[in-house]
Write an enzyme that holds these catalytic residues in place. Structure first.
Site, PDB file in Angstrom:
ATOM      1  N   HIS A 132       0.783  -1.236   0.000  1.00  0.00           N
ATOM      2  CA  HIS A 132       0.000   0.000   0.000  1.00  0.00           C
ATOM      3  C   HIS A 132       0.815   1.287   0.000  1.00  0.00           C
ATOM      4  O   HIS A 132       0.232   2.371  -0.031  1.00  0.00           O
ATOM      5  CB  HIS A 132      -0.961   0.009   1.198  1.00  0.00           C
ATOM      6  CG  HIS A 132      -0.295  -0.134   2.532  1.00  0.00           C
ATOM      7  ND1 HIS A 132      -0.963   0.053   3.717  1.00  0.00           N
ATOM      8  CD2 HIS A 132       0.989  -0.444   2.894  1.00  0.00           C
ATOM      9  CE1 HIS A 132      -0.141  -0.146   4.739  1.00  0.00           C
ATOM     10  NE2 HIS A 132       1.049  -0.440   4.261  1.00  0.00           N
ATOM     11  N   HIS A 133       2.136   1.209   0.055  1.00  0.00           N
ATOM     12  CA  HIS A 133       2.943   2.432   0.102  1.00  0.00           C
ATOM     13  C   HIS A 133       3.386   2.918  -1.278  1.00  0.00           C
ATOM     14  O   HIS A 133       3.813   4.074  -1.398  1.00  0.00           O
ATOM     15  CB  HIS A 133       4.190   2.214   0.962  1.00  0.00           C
ATOM     16  CG  HIS A 133       3.912   1.953   2.401  1.00  0.00           C
ATOM     17  ND1 HIS A 133       3.131   2.779   3.177  1.00  0.00           N
ATOM     18  CD2 HIS A 133       4.312   0.934   3.223  1.00  0.00           C
ATOM     19  CE1 HIS A 133       3.061   2.295   4.408  1.00  0.00           C
ATOM     20  NE2 HIS A 133       3.761   1.174   4.457  1.00  0.00           N
ATOM     21  N   ALA A 134       3.362   2.072  -2.291  1.00  0.00           N
ATOM     22  CA  ALA A 134       3.877   2.460  -3.605  1.00  0.00           C
ATOM     23  C   ALA A 134       3.134   3.683  -4.143  1.00  0.00           C
ATOM     24  O   ALA A 134       1.906   3.772  -4.063  1.00  0.00           O
ATOM     25  CB  ALA A 134       3.758   1.301  -4.581  1.00  0.00           C
TER      26      ALA A 134
END
Length: 373
Positions: A132-134
């Site tokens: 979920h950080h990309a």
């Protein structure tokens, strides 16, 4: 009710490196534990192999330049903008096949969305997902391609209204960023406060912009939060918001790094508390996509995600882990005897609940009351 599960074992050929905390072998152990509980072979379960996301699918969020840099780095080709794209760092290494790894994880989550849209499944799980950080043109936090965003984009392109709930210990910043100005996706993230942990974002006053004001919701928790804090956050914010928003599809990111014993975070959620959260999602009776996420105590990861899949299947799982899995796990120096652990539900310190009460009052005033009206 039909269910779809992405078999992650074709992804075990990839490796972030011996000293990296992100251990891909946890996916194989999770699937093996599901098999040991007989959760992979019945008439109501479709087991699917992940496919690679296509460039057009990925470019609903990611830039073409970033994808090309990732592709080249996967083959060992150095490019001048490698580091500006967040690649080649200790967190986001480039390794042989990194492009194929990232696009296959993303394709697995897109497959889950397609299973829901086609009616093949009412619940679908990609344990390899949840990266979920990309960001659009940058890898971040062990995440190269944001599979959650791409799955949600697949749903919204079909006209679906989506609620995304992220219970990973880290703020779901990449997913929030994708939909920060939109009202057709409600994003809710419960995480350890950005004042104490990566990525340093996700505060209660971050509520969206333009058409998306009020549709980005953050519930930061103080370190040591415990089960009571999650129960209160769900009862006072998460469940009322989901009922008011009335999504067509629920997408949940189930990072297990909030569970007691994780080496990176300190939220002290028990495995029983984690299972309770899953039961709240199930009892909404919505089409449901679950994706994996963080988790750096492998025994916690595999138990949490087996509990997740069991909950999605409406199966009650015995607490004593089957012996054949214990033997397999020992080869990886992973040890667990009980599925839910032996600890009691964790108690939240008074200062944590006091901080949370302030957050809840803020969200009620600026988000929940608006949505309910």
């Amino acid at each position: 009710m039909n269910h779809s599960l992405i078999d992650p074992r074709t992804l075990l050929q990839y490796d972030f490196g011996e000293y990296h905390p992100f251990k891909i072998f946890r996916l194989g152990l999770a699937y093996s534990l599901m098999e040991a509980y007989e959760l992979t072979d019945s008439n109501d379960i479709r087991v699917l192999l992940p496919r690679m996301a296509t460039d057009p699918e990925a470019m609903t969020f990611h830039t073409q330049g970033y994808l090309e840099c990732l592709r080249l780095s996967s083959d060992g080709t150095w490019t001048p903008n490698l580091f500006s794209h967040g690649l080649g760092s200790a967190d986001n290494p480039v390794f042989s096949g990194v492009y194929e790894w990232a696009m296959s994880v993303a394709g697995g989550s897109i497959l889950c969305a397609e299973e829901i849209l086609s009616g093949n499944a009412q619940r679908a799980f990609n344990p390899a997902g949840g990266l979920h950080h990309a960001m659009p043109s940058r890898a971040s936090g062990f995440c190269h391609i944001n599979d959650g965003v791409l799955a949600i984009q697949t749903l919204t392109q079909a006209g679906k209204r989506v609620a995304y709930v992220d219970i990973d210990a880290h703020h779901g910043d990449g997913v929030e960023h994708a939909f920060y100005k939109r009202e057709d996706v409600l994003t809710i993230s419960i995480h350890q406060s950005g004042r104490t942990i990566f990525p340093g974002t996700g505060f209660a006053n971050d509520r969206g912009e333009a058409d998306g004001i009020g549709f980005a919701v953050n519930i930061p928790l103080a370190p040591g939060a415990g089960d009571d804090a999650y129960v209160r956050a769900f009862a006072e914010v998460v469940l009322p918001l989901l009922r008011s928003y009335k999504p067509d599809v629920l997408v949940t990111q189930l990072g297990s790094d909030a569970v007691l014993g994780d080496i990176v975070a300190n939220l002290r959620l028990s495995l029983r508390g984690f299972e309770w959260c899953l039961q709240q999602f199930r009892d909404l009776h919505l089409p449901w996509i679950a994706i994996g996420g963080g988790g750096y105590d492998v025994a916690n990861v595999v138990r949490a995600w087996t509990l997740a899949w069991g909950t999605m299947l409406d199966r009650e799982l015995a607490d004593e882990i089957p012996g054949e899995w214990i033997t397999e796990a020992a080869m990886y120096d992973v040890r667990a005897v009980f599925l839910r652990g032996t600890e009691s539900p964790t108690v939240s310190p008074d200062h944590v609940l006091s901080d949370l009460d302030g957050t809840i009052e803020h969200l009620k005033a600026h988000v929940l009351n608006r949505m309910e009206s």
